[in-house]
Design an enzyme around this catalytic site. Structure first.
Site, PDB file in Angstrom:
ATOM      1  N   GLY A 115       2.045  -6.628  -2.193  1.00 27.04           N
ATOM      2  CA  GLY A 115       1.354  -5.791  -3.164  1.00 27.04           C
ATOM      3  C   GLY A 115       0.381  -6.623  -3.986  1.00 27.04           C
ATOM      4  N   GLY A 117       0.607  -8.362  -6.711  1.00 27.00           N
ATOM      5  CA  GLY A 117       1.061  -9.687  -7.136  1.00 27.00           C
ATOM      6  C   GLY A 117       0.986 -10.693  -6.003  1.00 27.00           C
ATOM      7  N   THR A 138       2.892  -1.394  -0.508  1.00 30.47           N
ATOM      8  CA  THR A 138       3.702  -0.974  -1.649  1.00 30.47           C
ATOM      9  C   THR A 138       4.029   0.508  -1.529  1.00 30.47           C
ATOM     10  OG1 THR A 138       3.768  -0.537  -4.020  1.00 30.47           O
ATOM     11  CG2 THR A 138       1.588  -0.713  -3.086  1.00 30.47           C
ATOM     12  N   ILE A 139       5.240   0.864  -1.928  1.00 31.01           N
ATOM     13  CA  ILE A 139       5.553   2.304  -1.939  1.00 31.01           C
ATOM     14  C   ILE A 139       4.780   2.994  -3.058  1.00 31.01           C
ATOM     15  CG2 ILE A 139       7.872   2.021  -0.960  1.00 31.01           C
ATOM     16  CD1 ILE A 139       8.916   2.711  -3.859  1.00 31.01           C
ATOM     17  N   ASP A 140       4.290   2.202  -4.033  1.00 32.75           N
ATOM     18  CA  ASP A 140       3.668   2.804  -5.222  1.00 32.75           C
ATOM     19  C   ASP A 140       2.267   3.368  -4.945  1.00 32.75           C
ATOM     20  OD1 ASP A 140       5.931   1.804  -6.458  1.00 32.75           O
ATOM     21  OD2 ASP A 140       4.931  -0.014  -7.168  1.00 32.75           O
ATOM     22  N   GLY A 183       7.361   4.056  -8.776  1.00 32.06           N
ATOM     23  CA  GLY A 183       5.897   4.106  -8.740  1.00 32.06           C
ATOM     24  C   GLY A 183       5.240   3.184  -9.750  1.00 32.06           C
ATOM     25  N   ARG A 279      20.723  17.686 -16.733  1.00 29.74           N
ATOM     26  CA  ARG A 279      21.296  16.600 -15.927  1.00 29.74           C
ATOM     27  C   ARG A 279      20.170  15.718 -15.397  1.00 29.74           C
ATOM     28  NH1 ARG A 279      25.098  18.444 -17.998  1.00 29.74           N
ATOM     29  NH2 ARG A 279      27.101  19.066 -17.096  1.00 29.74           N
ATOM     30  N   GLN A 287      14.431   5.376  -2.337  1.00 31.06           N
ATOM     31  CA  GLN A 287      13.030   5.616  -1.966  1.00 31.06           C
ATOM     32  C   GLN A 287      12.449   4.464  -1.154  1.00 31.06           C
ATOM     33  OE1 GLN A 287      10.979   7.264  -5.878  1.00 31.06           O
ATOM     34  NE2 GLN A 287      12.913   6.243  -6.250  1.00 31.06           N
ATOM     35  N   ARG A 288      13.063   3.313  -1.247  1.00 33.94           N
ATOM     36  CA  ARG A 288      12.491   2.129  -0.572  1.00 33.94           C
ATOM     37  C   ARG A 288      13.182   1.799   0.747  1.00 33.94           C
ATOM     38  NH1 ARG A 288      11.480  -2.161  -4.869  1.00 33.94           N
ATOM     39  NH2 ARG A 288      12.727  -3.509  -3.548  1.00 33.94           N
TER      40      ARG A 288
END
Ligand code: F6P
Length: 361
Positions: A115, A117, A138-140, A183, A279, A287-288
């Site tokens: 990503g 970085g 990246t998943i983001d 995200g 809740r 998610q990853r």
């Protein structure tokens, strides 16, 4: 004959193995190059015993697998490596060790998958004279140079699956259900999974939320006969005039700060302001992990093969990316440091608002 070193850095993303497989196959079958797999990101170039040759056999069967067969870390910036010494966190510069180890291992160039970085670190090595090619991951989905990153589609699928499941139980119990999704400081996963899952309220970091509008939305729904509501909250979402919430600021000084708690904060406020039962679910690393979607396998495959093509042209200091749904290349220096966040004129955001989805404005 060239020898390519390949490493994956930062958080993992579904599709990394598709990249590795494509790079290895393209390098060996088309260009007759050798490939060395470097384990655990840049750590594999700092610590001994973390490199191994990658052959066609090494990549058999990895396409549907989540994670990365090379391992990764989001802590190991060789230019600012944090270590604990006598209870204090000190920062070391291991970049010359990395450069030395690359040459020592007979590696001619590096394919660095990561990503913002990790790609920023790749750029610094390029400036030191190491030949590097970058691949965004990246998943983001928050890298400005590329329309999509692999991992995002799988993450959105996982979050949508979760929103679907929460719907039925929210409806049965007449509850307000919140789900916090990843995200970082971009609202892409929240926006996409919120729309795909039919959420009533979607909160993204780009639009600080106003409590009154959220409460009004769930009350309006209730008065209209829908006694439940689904709220998708990006981990980076924040109230107007407020800030982000972090989970590990105090406890782990060696690790990057981790966002978390946005949904819980909001849930507490809804409980105080209304009579609804509330809740919260934090979806987290579900998610990853897991098998990449077909889209992510294909994008990863395209990126892996294209990166080796750049190596064959000695085009270093560049990364592959997606524009108009086609792979192109761009200087890493131009691509890093500019986050892609959800713009207020994004067509999905505009359509969602027109359909009455509340963004807390
Ligand atoms: O950048 C990917 C990401 O999953 C973010 O969405 C999330 O904020 C962060 O990484 C979590 O990091 P870690 O794996 O260190 O918990």
């Amino acid at each position: 004959m060239k020898t390519i070193g390949i490493l994956t850095g930062g958080g993992d993303a579904p599709g990394l193995n598709a990249v590795i497989r494509a790079a290895v196959k393209t390098a060996i079958i088309t260009y007759k190059y050798q490939v060395v797999g470097i384990q655990d990101g840049f750590d594999g170039l700092i610590k001994p015993g973390k490199m191994k040759p990658l052959t066609i056999e090494s990549v058999h069967g990895i396409l549907p697998k989540g994670g990365t067969i090379l391992g990764t870390t989001n802590r190991g910036n060789p230019f600012e490596y944090k270590v604990s010494q006598a209870g204090e966190v000190v920062t070391k510069d291991y970049s010359s060790i990395v450069a030395h180890n690359v040459r020592e291992a007979g590696i001619d160039c590096l394919i660095i998958v990561g990503g913002d970085g990790t790609l920023g670190i790749a750029q610094r090595f390029h400036e030191m004279g190491l030949p590097v090619v970058g691949i965004p991951k990246t998943i983001d989905n928050d890298l400005s140079a590329t329309e999509f990153t692999f991992g995002f589609d799988t993450a959105v699928d996982a979050a949508t699956w979760a929103v679907d499941r929460l719907h039925s139980t929210a409806e049965s119990h007449h509850r307000v259900m919140l789900i916090e999704v990843m995200g970082r400081n971009a609202g892409w996963i929240s926006l996409y999974s919120g729309v795909a899952g039919g959420a009533d309220v979607i909160l993204i970091p780009e639009i600080p939320y106003n409590m009154d509008s959220i409460v009004a939305k769930i009350q309006r729904r209730s008065e209209g006969g829908s006694k439940f509501s689904l709220i998708v909250v990006a981990e980076g979402a924040m109230p107007m005039g407020g800030g982000e919430s972090y989970v590990n600021e105090e406890i782990d000084k060696l690790a990057p700060k981790r966002l978390g708690g946005a949904a819980e904060t909001l849930a507490n406020r809804i409980s105080k302001l209304t009579s609804f039962e509330v809740r919260t679910t934090v979806l987290g690393h579900l998610q990853r992990g897991g098998s990449p979607s077909a889209y992510d396998r294909i994008l990863g495959t395209k990126f892996g093969a294209a990166a080796v093509r750049l190596v064959s042209q000695d085009k270093y200091g560049y990364m592959v990316a997606l524009r108009d749904n086609k792979v192109y290349d761009i200087e890493i220096a131009k691509a890093v440091g500019a986050m892609k966040t959800v713009s207020l004129d994004d067509d999905l955001l505009v359509s969602a608002k027109e359909m009455g989805i509340c963004f807390g404005e």
